[in-house]
Design a protein around this motif. Structure first.
Motif, PDB file in Angstrom:
ATOM      1  N   ASP A   1     -54.187 -13.939   5.156  1.00  0.00           N
ATOM      2  CA  ASP A   1     -54.134 -13.871   3.696  1.00  0.00           C
ATOM      3  C   ASP A   1     -52.826 -13.217   3.249  1.00  0.00           C
ATOM      4  O   ASP A   1     -52.251 -12.377   3.944  1.00  0.00           O
ATOM      5  CB  ASP A   1     -55.319 -13.060   3.155  1.00  0.00           C
ATOM      6  N   SER A   2     -52.385 -13.595   2.039  1.00  0.00           N
ATOM      7  CA  SER A   2     -51.150 -13.005   1.498  1.00  0.00           C
ATOM      8  C   SER A   2     -51.468 -11.674   0.812  1.00  0.00           C
ATOM      9  O   SER A   2     -52.600 -11.481   0.335  1.00  0.00           O
ATOM     10  CB  SER A   2     -50.518 -13.971   0.494  1.00  0.00           C
ATOM     11  N   PRO A   3     -50.489 -10.740   0.745  1.00  0.00           N
ATOM     12  CA  PRO A   3     -49.159 -10.841   1.371  1.00  0.00           C
ATOM     13  C   PRO A   3     -49.236 -10.478   2.851  1.00  0.00           C
ATOM     14  O   PRO A   3     -49.975  -9.570   3.244  1.00  0.00           O
ATOM     15  CB  PRO A   3     -48.336  -9.804   0.592  1.00  0.00           C
ATOM     16  N   CYS A   4     -48.479 -11.203   3.678  1.00  0.00           N
ATOM     17  CA  CYS A   4     -48.481 -10.914   5.114  1.00  0.00           C
ATOM     18  C   CYS A   4     -47.142 -11.302   5.720  1.00  0.00           C
ATOM     19  O   CYS A   4     -46.394 -12.116   5.178  1.00  0.00           O
ATOM     20  CB  CYS A   4     -49.628 -11.632   5.812  1.00  0.00           C
ATOM     21  N   PHE A   5     -46.885 -10.718   6.873  1.00  0.00           N
ATOM     22  CA  PHE A   5     -45.644 -10.950   7.613  1.00  0.00           C
ATOM     23  C   PHE A   5     -45.873 -12.081   8.616  1.00  0.00           C
ATOM     24  O   PHE A   5     -46.879 -12.097   9.327  1.00  0.00           O
ATOM     25  CB  PHE A   5     -45.251  -9.648   8.321  1.00  0.00           C
ATOM     26  N   LEU A   6     -44.937 -13.045   8.676  1.00  0.00           N
ATOM     27  CA  LEU A   6     -45.107 -14.207   9.547  1.00  0.00           C
ATOM     28  C   LEU A   6     -44.119 -14.257  10.713  1.00  0.00           C
ATOM     29  O   LEU A   6     -44.472 -14.708  11.802  1.00  0.00           O
ATOM     30  CB  LEU A   6     -44.963 -15.497   8.727  1.00  0.00           C
ATOM     31  N   TYR A   7     -42.874 -13.826  10.482  1.00  0.00           N
ATOM     32  CA  TYR A   7     -41.838 -13.994  11.522  1.00  0.00           C
ATOM     33  C   TYR A   7     -40.727 -12.975  11.302  1.00  0.00           C
ATOM     34  O   TYR A   7     -40.393 -12.645  10.155  1.00  0.00           O
ATOM     35  CB  TYR A   7     -41.255 -15.400  11.461  1.00  0.00           C
ATOM     36  N   GLN A   8     -40.178 -12.481  12.397  1.00  0.00           N
ATOM     37  CA  GLN A   8     -39.047 -11.557  12.328  1.00  0.00           C
ATOM     38  C   GLN A   8     -37.956 -12.006  13.300  1.00  0.00           C
ATOM     39  O   GLN A   8     -38.255 -12.454  14.419  1.00  0.00           O
ATOM     40  CB  GLN A   8     -39.500 -10.135  12.676  1.00  0.00           C
ATOM     41  N   GLU A   9     -36.698 -11.892  12.859  1.00  0.00           N
ATOM     42  CA  GLU A   9     -35.564 -12.217  13.728  1.00  0.00           C
ATOM     43  C   GLU A   9     -35.551 -11.277  14.943  1.00  0.00           C
ATOM     44  O   GLU A   9     -36.037 -10.141  14.863  1.00  0.00           O
ATOM     45  CB  GLU A   9     -34.256 -12.048  12.944  1.00  0.00           C
ATOM     46  N   PRO A  10     -34.989 -11.711  16.073  1.00  0.00           N
ATOM     47  CA  PRO A  10     -34.922 -10.842  17.253  1.00  0.00           C
ATOM     48  C   PRO A  10     -34.098  -9.577  16.980  1.00  0.00           C
ATOM     49  O   PRO A  10     -33.294  -9.533  16.039  1.00  0.00           O
ATOM     50  CB  PRO A  10     -34.222 -11.719  18.304  1.00  0.00           C
ATOM     51  N   ASP A  11     -34.310  -8.552  17.810  1.00  0.00           N
ATOM     52  CA  ASP A  11     -33.488  -7.346  17.704  1.00  0.00           C
ATOM     53  C   ASP A  11     -32.105  -7.625  18.295  1.00  0.00           C
ATOM     54  O   ASP A  11     -31.793  -8.763  18.660  1.00  0.00           O
ATOM     55  CB  ASP A  11     -34.167  -6.151  18.386  1.00  0.00           C
ATOM     56  N   LEU A  12     -31.266  -6.589  18.387  1.00  0.00           N
ATOM     57  CA  LEU A  12     -29.886  -6.795  18.835  1.00  0.00           C
ATOM     58  C   LEU A  12     -29.800  -7.337  20.262  1.00  0.00           C
ATOM     59  O   LEU A  12     -28.848  -8.040  20.597  1.00  0.00           O
ATOM     60  CB  LEU A  12     -29.099  -5.486  18.738  1.00  0.00           C
ATOM     61  N   ILE A  13     -30.780  -7.026  21.093  1.00  0.00           N
ATOM     62  CA  ILE A  13     -30.771  -7.566  22.455  1.00  0.00           C
ATOM     63  C   ILE A  13     -30.981  -9.082  22.406  1.00  0.00           C
ATOM     64  O   ILE A  13     -30.264  -9.859  23.039  1.00  0.00           O
ATOM     65  CB  ILE A  13     -31.849  -6.892  23.325  1.00  0.00           C
ATOM     66  N   GLY A  14     -31.962  -9.509  21.616  1.00  0.00           N
ATOM     67  CA  GLY A  14     -32.211 -10.933  21.472  1.00  0.00           C
ATOM     68  C   GLY A  14     -31.054 -11.665  20.800  1.00  0.00           C
ATOM     69  O   GLY A  14     -30.693 -12.777  21.202  1.00  0.00           O
ATOM     70  N   LEU A  15     -30.456 -11.027  19.766  1.00  0.00           N
ATOM     71  CA  LEU A  15     -29.327 -11.648  19.082  1.00  0.00           C
ATOM     72  C   LEU A  15     -28.105 -11.733  19.997  1.00  0.00           C
ATOM     73  O   LEU A  15     -27.310 -12.671  19.897  1.00  0.00           O
ATOM     74  CB  LEU A  15     -28.968 -10.854  17.826  1.00  0.00           C
ATOM     75  N   THR A  16     -27.938 -10.756  20.880  1.00  0.00           N
ATOM     76  CA  THR A  16     -26.823 -10.798  21.834  1.00  0.00           C
ATOM     77  C   THR A  16     -26.951 -12.030  22.729  1.00  0.00           C
ATOM     78  O   THR A  16     -25.978 -12.754  22.956  1.00  0.00           O
ATOM     79  CB  THR A  16     -26.800  -9.524  22.686  1.00  0.00           C
ATOM     80  N   ALA A  17     -28.164 -12.269  23.215  1.00  0.00           N
ATOM     81  CA  ALA A  17     -28.385 -13.424  24.091  1.00  0.00           C
ATOM     82  C   ALA A  17     -28.210 -14.731  23.322  1.00  0.00           C
ATOM     83  O   ALA A  17     -27.666 -15.706  23.847  1.00  0.00           O
ATOM     84  CB  ALA A  17     -29.783 -13.352  24.693  1.00  0.00           C
ATOM     85  N   ARG A  18     -28.647 -14.743  22.057  1.00  0.00           N
ATOM     86  CA  ARG A  18     -28.650 -15.989  21.290  1.00  0.00           C
ATOM     87  C   ARG A  18     -27.305 -16.299  20.620  1.00  0.00           C
ATOM     88  O   ARG A  18     -26.816 -17.423  20.662  1.00  0.00           O
ATOM     89  CB  ARG A  18     -29.739 -15.920  20.215  1.00  0.00           C
ATOM     90  N   ASP A  19     -26.709 -15.283  19.982  1.00  0.00           N
ATOM     91  CA  ASP A  19     -25.546 -15.526  19.122  1.00  0.00           C
ATOM     92  C   ASP A  19     -24.235 -14.998  19.679  1.00  0.00           C
ATOM     93  O   ASP A  19     -23.186 -15.614  19.499  1.00  0.00           O
ATOM     94  CB  ASP A  19     -25.767 -14.889  17.741  1.00  0.00           C
TER      95      ASP A  19
END
Length: 594
Positions: free
Chosen positions: A295-313
């Motif tokens: 039910d709203s309001p709710c959280f659905l997705y969060q970007e990766p932290d800096l470790i995940g962003l390092t691997a991805r970007d």
């Protein structure tokens, strides 16, 4: 004639006496904790020395990495490294090129990463005058949603070339408005809406959002509702663009979905895009499942932290080495890379030396410069930066220049070109955005003005943030707009000053706590180098606000420091001490530790 025997005053002796008095007062001010700490002088960075050290590190890479780098970049000699430092409260990632800091990102471990997060919210209020909605997403402040960002496909970007349409043929359950006039009817107050944060909360303003969702992968950006596929215009090779267009045509997309090929996808085989799309579709399935069940309001997705962003970007082909000082983060980074880019594993190493990683690679002193008003230029000029809520003003000064011509013309052009390159670098490092005004040293020659403008454009070419640069005006002013998704780096280190009702800034207790912890770590390292094995007893004089931080959120960290380093720490606080100031005393000698 009688000789005048009256003694003349000894001016040289008086000047020496005055200098001694000034020096004594300066020392007294340093020890007076009721005064703010003195602002350090600007740092002059010896880029030649940093480059020499980087070249030496490049020679020590495994032979396989050196061969691959040679064929990958042909004759390019730049050596790029990612340095990752994780502490109790912060994680920092620095990109250094030939030893010089080029990009810097900070993740505060006690705060959530908001940009890119997806929420299921409720329309709280509609403001026809602002042409915007305010959406309750369950956070401290309601999210701002402009009517334009509520229309499907409103995020069309001129930097993307659309090469394939994938419109939905069958109707779906998503509610959409076809025009701004329809929005109040389609999204009345109380209706549910799915939004994604595009700009984090800055000051008193809530986060900015859009209904045009996107999920970033390593080589693709997937847009679940866009129905259009494109390629970044930054990929300018015609043959490569033709190849990527064929790849987009072959991708197995679901009905109504769109994708964009990122610049990182240049020269990558087709199977990489298929694997990236598969991972993105898995993420989207998880988000859709939460949409239906919560039910709203709710959280659905969060970007990766800096470790995940390092691997991805960040870990692209032109990165030669990644060094990370925390074993747990190293293991997690390797696991992430194994999933999305296995060949990059050989670039990552665990840094386990005694000296802090940012000190080892001369990053710490370069980071310190990003919080100073003045930045020195190689020729002796300087730039002075002032950040306000509305804009950033930058003044280029001649300073103590080293011009080689008496008329100064050569130096003025040289200083302005150096300033243009340094301003671009500082904007990235400080995460500055909005309107930037640069007051260059006056140049009457139109040709010189064009050279500075071209230097600014070339230096900003690799900046990932969207920007627009205008030529130098008749007043010698250059105007730049630069997109910013989050608060500038200085806003995380400083908070509103209690001494001047918000007219200035001082460091937060958390920032001072981090400084004290780093100081203690440095002291322990120095004692070990001197082979002093006895238990160190340190007394710390500090402001009560920092002491409350040590007694509360950071108490476990202090206990762990005492156990691990064999220390005994005591504290003495007084309201008369300045909030940024502190002093460490070695109780065995009663001497201050600097």
């Amino acid at each position: 004639m009688a000789r005048n025997t009256k003694r003349r005053p000894n001016y040289s002796k008086r000047r020496r006496s005055n200098k001694k008095a000034e020096k004594k007062k300066l020392e007294a001010d340093k020890n007076d904790l009721t005064l703010p700490p003195m602002e350090p002088a600007p740092i002059s960075i010896d880029k030649c020395k940093l480059r020499e050290e980087a070249i030496e590190r490049a020679k020590k890479r495994p032979i396989r990495e050196r061969i691959l780098a040679f064929f990958r970049r042909e004759t390019k000699q730049d050596y790029k490294e990612l340095i990752i430092n994780t502490e109790a409260l912060e994680r920092r990632v620095a990109l250094i090129e030939n030893g010089v800091l080029q990009a810097f990102d900070v993740e505060r471990l006690d705060e959530e990463r908001m940009v890119g997060a997806i929420f299921k919210g409720k329309v709280q209020n509609l403001e026809p005058g602002l042409k915007a909605a305010f959406v309750n997403i369950g956070q401290e402040k309601n999210a701002f949603l402009h009517y334009w960002d509520m229309l499907p496909g409103a995020n069309n970007d001129p930097s993307i070339e659309i090469v394939r349409e994938n419109k939905r043929k069958t109707p779906h359950n998503r509610v959409e408005a076809k025009s701004i006039q329809e929005i109040p009817k389609v999204f009345p107050v109380g209706s549910e809406i799915i939004v994604q944060i595009t700009k984090g909360q800055i000051g008193s303003k809530g986060p900015r959002t859009t209904t045009n969702l996107s999920l970033a992968g390593r080589f693709l950006v997937m847009m679940p509702y866009a129905g259009q596929c494109g390629i970044s215009r930054k990929i300018d090779d015609k043959a490569e663009r033709s190849r990527l267009k064929r790849i987009i045509s072959n991708l197995s997309l679901r009905e109504g979905m769109g994708v964009i090929i990122r610049t990182a996808g240049q020269n990558k085989p087709e199977r990489f895009f298929d694997r990236d799309l598969h991972l993105l579709l898995q993420q989207w399935d998880e988000i859709e499942a939460k949409m239906k069940s919560q039910d709203s309001p709710c959280f659905l997705y969060q970007e990766p932290d800096l470790i995940g962003l390092t691997a991805r970007d960040f870990l692209t082909d032109d990165i030669d080495r990644v060094q990370i000082d925390r074993k747990e983060d190293y293991t997690r980074l390797i696991e992430t890379i194994q999933r999305i880019s296995p060949k990059s594993k050989s670039k990552v190493t665990h840094f386990d030396e005694e000296i802090p990683i940012f000190e080892r690679f001369n990053v710490e002193r370069q980071v310190e410069q990003t919080f100073m008003r003045r930045v020195l230029l190689p020729s002796g000029g300087e730039i002075v930066m002032e950040e306000t809520e509305a804009l950033v003003s930058i003044d280029v000064n001649t300073g103590s220049h080293k011009g080689d011509r008496k008329d100064g013309k050569n130096f003025i052009l040289q200083a302005n070109i150096e300033a243009a390159a340094e301003v671009c670098r500082q904007m990235r490092l400080r995460n500055l955005g909005g309107l930037v005004i640069i007051d260059f040293i006056d140049m009457k020659n139109k040709g010189d003005q064009r050279k500075v403008f071209q230097k600014m454009k070339s230096s900003m070419a690799d900046d990932k943030a969207k920007h627009n640069i205008l030529p130098i005006s008749q007043l010698g002013i250059m105007q730049i707009t630069r997109q910013r998704h989050d608060e500038s780096n200085s806003s995380g280190i400083y908070e509103s000053c209690p001494y001047c009702s918000g007219r200035g800034i001082v460091k937060s207790p958390r920032a001072v706590s981090i400084e004290i912890q780093r100081k203690i770590t440095s002291v322990v390292r120095r004692l070990r180098e001197e082979n002093i094995e006895k238990e160190a007893i340190l007394k710390i004089f500090l402001h009560p606000s920092t002491l409350r931080r040590f007694r509360g959120p950071d108490s476990k960290l202090i206990d762990r420091m005492e156990r691990n380093y064999g220390l005994k720490l005591t504290f003495e606080a007084a309201e008369t001490y300045h909030v940024e100031n502190f002093k460490l005393i070695d109780e065995s000698t009663n001497n201050e530790i600097r």
